[in-house]
Each structure stands twice: as C-alpha cells, then as structure tokens.
Design a protein around this motif. Sequence first.
Motif, short mmCIF file in Angstrom:
data_model
loop_
_atom_site.label_atom_id
_atom_site.label_comp_id
_atom_site.label_asym_id
_atom_site.label_seq_id
_atom_site.Cartn_x
_atom_site.Cartn_y
_atom_site.Cartn_z
N LEU A 34 39.16 54.22 14.52
CA LEU A 34 38.39 53.56 15.56
C LEU A 34 37.46 52.58 14.88
CD1 LEU A 34 37.76 56.27 18.19
CD2 LEU A 34 38.03 53.86 18.72
N GLY A 74 29.76 43.33 20.08
CA GLY A 74 30.72 43.28 21.17
C GLY A 74 30.21 44.05 22.38
N SER A 122 37.61 60.45 21.65
CA SER A 122 39.05 60.41 21.47
C SER A 122 39.60 61.80 21.14
CB SER A 122 39.38 59.41 20.35
OG SER A 122 40.74 59.37 20.12
N LEU A 141 24.65 53.09 31.01
CA LEU A 141 25.92 53.61 31.53
C LEU A 141 26.49 54.68 30.60
CD1 LEU A 141 27.71 50.31 32.67
CD2 LEU A 141 26.95 52.19 34.16
N GLY A 178 35.35 42.68 22.70
CA GLY A 178 34.07 42.11 23.10
C GLY A 178 34.25 40.88 23.97
N ALA A 219 38.60 49.60 19.94
CA ALA A 219 39.43 48.82 19.02
C ALA A 219 39.95 49.81 17.99
CB ALA A 219 38.61 47.73 18.35
N ARG A 221 39.64 64.20 24.17
CA ARG A 221 40.76 63.95 25.09
C ARG A 221 42.05 64.56 24.55
NH1 ARG A 221 37.74 58.80 26.01
NH2 ARG A 221 38.62 57.88 24.13
N THR A 250 35.79 41.91 27.46
CA THR A 250 34.89 42.58 28.41
C THR A 250 33.81 41.60 28.90
OG1 THR A 250 33.65 43.49 26.53
CG2 THR A 250 35.25 44.94 27.56
N ILE A 251 33.38 40.69 28.03
CA ILE A 251 32.38 39.70 28.47
C ILE A 251 33.01 38.76 29.50
CG2 ILE A 251 30.99 37.72 27.72
CD1 ILE A 251 30.68 39.26 24.97
N LEU A 308 21.89 47.69 30.12
CA LEU A 308 22.83 48.15 31.15
C LEU A 308 23.91 49.05 30.55
CD1 LEU A 308 23.86 47.94 34.10
CD2 LEU A 308 25.20 45.98 33.36
N ASN A 332 29.39 47.31 22.48
CA ASN A 332 30.16 48.55 22.54
C ASN A 332 29.24 49.76 22.38
OD1 ASN A 332 32.16 50.66 21.73
ND2 ASN A 332 33.51 48.91 22.05
N ARG A 368 29.28 64.19 31.85
CA ARG A 368 30.32 65.00 31.20
C ARG A 368 29.75 66.32 30.70
NH1 ARG A 368 32.78 60.32 29.61
NH2 ARG A 368 34.83 60.11 30.57
N LYS A 407 32.47 57.18 18.83
CA LYS A 407 33.59 57.22 19.78
C LYS A 407 34.71 58.17 19.34
CE LYS A 407 34.82 53.18 21.71
NZ LYS A 407 34.49 53.06 23.13
N CYS A 464 33.55 43.43 32.40
CA CYS A 464 34.03 44.82 32.37
C CYS A 464 33.02 45.71 31.65
CB CYS A 464 35.38 44.86 31.65
SG CYS A 464 35.97 46.52 31.33
N HIS A 465 32.49 46.71 32.35
CA HIS A 465 31.55 47.66 31.74
C HIS A 465 32.23 48.97 31.38
CE1 HIS A 465 28.11 45.10 32.53
NE2 HIS A 465 28.58 44.89 33.75
N ALA A 466 33.53 49.05 31.60
CA ALA A 466 34.28 50.27 31.29
C ALA A 466 34.35 50.44 29.76
CB ALA A 466 35.69 50.18 31.87
N PRO A 467 34.70 51.65 29.29
CA PRO A 467 34.83 51.86 27.85
C PRO A 467 35.85 50.90 27.24
CG PRO A 467 34.87 53.97 29.00
CD PRO A 467 34.93 52.90 30.05
N GLU A 470 30.91 56.38 27.10
CA GLU A 470 31.29 55.13 26.45
C GLU A 470 31.18 54.01 27.48
OE1 GLU A 470 35.06 55.87 23.83
OE2 GLU A 470 35.23 57.11 25.62
N SER A 471 30.77 52.83 27.05
CA SER A 471 30.67 51.71 27.98
C SER A 471 30.69 50.39 27.22
CB SER A 471 29.36 51.79 28.76
OG SER A 471 28.31 51.40 27.91
N SER A 472 30.80 49.30 27.99
CA SER A 472 30.74 47.95 27.42
C SER A 472 29.63 47.18 28.13
CB SER A 472 32.08 47.23 27.63
OG SER A 472 33.15 48.01 27.15
N ASP A 473 28.87 46.42 27.35
CA ASP A 473 27.77 45.61 27.91
C ASP A 473 28.28 44.45 28.76
OD1 ASP A 473 25.60 46.95 26.92
OD2 ASP A 473 25.14 45.52 25.33
N ALA A 474 29.41 43.84 28.35
CA ALA A 474 29.91 42.61 28.98
C ALA A 474 28.82 41.54 28.98
CB ALA A 474 30.40 42.88 30.41
N ASN A 516 36.62 44.82 16.79
CA ASN A 516 36.53 44.84 18.26
C ASN A 516 36.12 43.48 18.84
OD1 ASN A 516 33.96 45.43 17.09
ND2 ASN A 516 33.17 45.99 19.10
N GLU A 551 46.37 56.57 22.24
CA GLU A 551 44.96 56.54 22.65
C GLU A 551 44.83 56.06 24.10
OE1 GLU A 551 42.20 57.64 21.57
OE2 GLU A 551 40.74 56.54 22.77
N THR A 592 34.96 49.95 16.22
CA THR A 592 34.18 49.21 17.20
C THR A 592 32.78 48.98 16.62
OG1 THR A 592 33.61 51.32 18.23
CG2 THR A 592 35.41 50.08 19.22
#
Lengths: 399, 267
Positions: A161, A386, A174, A271, B121, B135, A177, B124-125, A267, A388, A279, A170, B129-132, A252-256, B117, B150, A163
């Motif tokens: 992984l 990113g 994984s 999340l 990045g 990479a 799961r 998602t930007i 943000l 992450n 969880r 992270k 997308c704020h989901a997990p 886990e989340s992404s900032d976007a 990643n 995965e 990121t």
Amino acid sequence: MPEPIHPLAVSAYTVTSALGHGLDDHRHALHSARSGLRANDFSSAPLACWIGRVEGVEGTALPDAFASWECRNNRLAWLGLNQDGFVDRVRAARESYGASRIALVLGTSTASIGATEEAYRRLDADGRMPADLRRPAIHAPHSLVAFVAEALGLEGPALTLSTACSSSAKVFASAERMIRLGLVDAAVVGGVDTLCDSVLFGFNALELVSPEPCRPFDRRRCGISIGEAAGFALLERADAHPSAPRLLGYGESSDAHHMSTPHPEGLGAELALRDALARAGLDAAQVDYINLHGTASLKNDEVEAALVARAFPASTRASSTKAFTGHTLGAAGILEAAFALLAIEHGLVPGNLGCSDPDPACGPQFAWYNEHRRIDVALSNSFGFGGNNACLAFGRVVA
Amino acid sequence: MSPLQVYVGGVGLWSPQLANFAALRAWLAGSPMPSPAARPPAATLPANERRRAPESVLLAVEVAGQAVAMSGRQASELACVFSSAHGDQAITDYMCETLAREPSGLSPTRFHNSVHNAPAGYWTIATGCHAPSAAVCGGQLAIVGAGLLEAAMQALADQRAVLLVCSDIAGAGPLGEMTDSTQAFGCALVLTPHPGPRSLARLNLTLAPKQAPTSSTSSPIPMAWHDANATAKAALPLLLLLAGHGTHYNLATADMLGLDIHWESAA
C-alpha cells in the motif's frame, strides 16, 4: 456509516525508529521524553535540517540467502523484523495456519528508491546503472513486500500500500477485510520507509522541512523533521488470543481538495474519524487517547487541532509523537499504531514533545507532558499527500 | 473457501493502439480500428489540471473515466484502488537524475506528483470523491491480481461499488532498463457486489496455486501489446475474458498464489 466489525487480536507487534530497536527502547524514550532527532548527517549533499535516523542500519547485513534484496530499506526491514521475537511469532502462526493462509500487507512511500538514487549517482560509462545495482526487484515499489514475504516464508496474498503518509495505517483495513471474508486466517501488517534524498530534498523543495527539530502544534512551528522507521504487527481472529490488544476499527477517506495541502476544514480527516468510530461501535467520548498525525507543518496541525477541539471532550487526551521520531512518512501509520498500543498496555499518554507555546487552536485535550492513566481506547491518525486519510482504533479487552 | 463473486459494471482501456474497450472488441471482431490520440485525453480532469498532470495521471484518469461512464455510476460514490507496478517512471527518472546532479534544484510539483497515489489524488479531487482511495503495488507478474483482490475485498466487505485502475507508463532513462516497460497501458473496472442493469459479467474469484503463465502466442492479440509492460501482460487476458474470449483465467495475485477467475454472463 459502516457496520461495526468484529475486533481482531493484535497478537504481536514491534517497531524500530530513531528511538531505538524494539518496544522497550520506545517505551523508555517516551517515559523520559527523549527525542531521537539529530542534525542531518544523511543526505548526499548538505541540507540544514534534523532527521530521525535509525542507529545500526548500516551494520545490519542481510543473510546471504537474501543478498539480492540488499538496500537500506530492506536492511531496516530486517532489523525491525528481528526485534521483540516477532519472527518467532510469525513462524508459530505459519505453522498453525499454513503459509498461504497468512496475508502480508505493508505500507511504504518510497520503498527502496534510495538504491535507485545511488545507482544514478554511480552510472557507468554507458549511462547504465552499475552492475551491483542492476537488480530490477529493488527498483520497484513492491521491493519491501517481496523481500519480507521471502524473509518470513509467507505465501498468501502480498500487497504493497503506497498512499504516502497514510500507507501503513491503511494496511490494517486491508488485512481486516481479508480476514473477515475468510481469504486468510491471519495477516502480517506494517510498513518501512527509510531516509533518502528524494524525501529530504523533495519536502525541502515544498518548503515543508524545518531547519530546527520539529515542534508539533507550537505557535512558531516551521515544518517537519523527516525520519525513518520499520514496524510490524500480527493480526489474528480475537478468539485465538483472548487477552491481546484489539484492532477495534478503522476509517479511510479522501479530501478531494489538493495534492499537498489538507482540506482547510479537515473534512476528510473527520470522515475517517467518524468511519473508524462507527466500525469500532464507539462514541468520541469513549476515546481515552489520540496519537495525532501532528507533523508540525503549518496547515496539518492547524486543521487537526481544530478537529480534536470540536470532536472530543476534554477528558480525551491527544498528542503528536513526531518530535520523538520525526515524520516517518509511509512508516508513520505502524509506528504510531504502536504508540497507541503502548499507551494502552502501559497506561502512558506520551507528552506532545517539542511544543513550548501551543497554537491557540489547541484545546484542553492536548497532553503537553506525560500523563499516567488507564487507556482503554486509543486512536491513531495518519494523513497523506493526495488528501489520503486513515484513522485506526485500538482497545484493550475489558473483562 | 467459496468463490468471491463480483460484477463488472464498466471497463476502461487505453494504450497507444487501443483507445477504449470498444476498440479491443472491434479489433477482435476483425473491424478496422481508429488510431487513439497521441496521449490519453483524460477528459475528467479540468483543463488546467490536464495541462499540469504527469502522464501516469492522464493514463489512469482516462481509463477510470471510461469505466465509470460505462457503469452509469457517480464517480464521487466509488471507492477506488489504483495499481501500478512502477508508478510514474518518467518522474522517478527525473528525480534520481536531478538528485545526482543538483539535489537542491528538485521541482516541488514533480515531487508531489511522484507519490504512488498521485493518480488517486488527482482523480478524487477532479470527481469530488471523499470515499476511500488506495494506491497499491504487487509483484511484477501479480500487479493486476493484487489490485483486483484488494478492490474485490472492498466491494464485498463494505458492500459498495469500487473502481479498480491498473496502469503503467513506459520506462525512462537508466531506470527503464530495470522495469521492462516499453509503452503505456492502462485499464479500469467498476466492480459491484450485486448485479445492476449495466453489469457485463460476473467474476467468480478463488485463491488457488499460481499457474505458469500461458504462452501469449495462443492469444488472439499481438505479442507486442502483451509485452508493453507488467500491467498489460497480466491484464490483457482478463480483458479478453470480458470481451467474450474464453471463460477462465488464472491471474497471479502474489508470488506463489493465483486468483482463479471464472467468467459468467451477468444475466
């Protein structure tokens, strides 16, 4: 919101960083508030900064059987694996479950790129890498996992992984799961990142490196100190180890938002936190300690301090340990997971070293000095480039 | 272990020969095939990002955008897994060359684009997308299998749709000799735990001992396409399955472990 998971046993864990080799060295350094940072004596050209360099990596030779994996990152991995009896614990798990029933999931941001850098410094007359470094496997990001799989004799799923600075947090998600879905019975998780020119001069180019030892959450903080570390944990189903500390949850989340700066309102970080609590089936008020990402970069600390202040009661204790170890990038997740586990095991909230004048954004949750108290639930935050984000929740088995 | 079942809701593909999955199907059916653009269009990115983004990002975003469009789903709702054997090799070559010569001259933008990643990045930007997002990397032969495993785990464990992107660009400089990548290749799948109106196929996945790779000489597509890079080598047989050629493929997912993939019609 996700469903609560069945907690997993963290049946063994170990870390190696600038604080020393193995858990005892780390516990003692935290107890005595001793930083492992030193003036930079590593980069191939001078750079005025402080680093968290692991002692003894240069003297750690890989056994002959693994000679083709030789490079600083894999040497640090080997040094880390051989602490706290970790290799023996994995051997026992392998004998009980079978080599193909144990997953290997490790995080790294740069793997053995230090060896690629060295090859470019020593190109031969034809512009090719020197013969001793013409080893394709060490010039790939999977180098670490491939080496560790061989060193531990594991034959199950093997995943890298990468990121950036959330990588080795992270890995817990994984692995959980894979165990939940019955692909494997256990997982070795962790991460290794080593000092190299890429990160020292790269973060320096972004003006994120502090010329003095980093000062997380200090009003006058001026950037990160980069470190290196190796850490590993063995995850198994809870019933196999009734009293071992637990992985309770993860988020886990992404900032976007941006490639190299966090979301201004945190943000994504929030999340990940909410996801981890869901969880784990916990309320924020049940969290005793949070090991913060706390890099000492201007933006990270501002955003993270505000998140802690709005999401937690004053009874939750929070601190960054980056001034002890430096920011160990892709290894920060596992290193700080170990600090969370040590806090639970020894009732020690490590004081937020390096801060003498707290940023006004910091709430009453911050532990500026060591505190001794019972910790039943501890979180660890890890945020990477990113946008992450990852948050881990650990706990003790409460009878 | 009972097989893990995931549904494929969309497929993306880009290489210097194939502009998308439809082009592969057309080629297999013997139809003429239009030449793709010189570089991946990556229309999901805003124009200013498209100008700045490195090739690895353009390639990953192009195939991701194709797969999501075919699936009819919102990109912002999808968790995503980006796999690459070597990341952006052109940037790694640039960084190592600059560090050897003048380390303090390193470009900050190229440094932050160098993280594995970076495609995740940018994606998602661009899609909000704020989901997990992950990479990942696996061994050379296992690069697609590790990512597929995965992504399938995420789809089944969290009961959500997941975007899987597998891509590698051509090698560059002295590093290029080590990576065995002669040209770009990217593909993407949208995987879901349940069938939907646009599902193309159901994949039944079972861990099994890895089999020796079947000779690419038996493949209906040119050897040179397979040999482009590690991702192409592992992914093209899977794309052939999805295009209706064959029903079974043993995809390496680790050094000694394979993923037995059985294709079934989604209906």
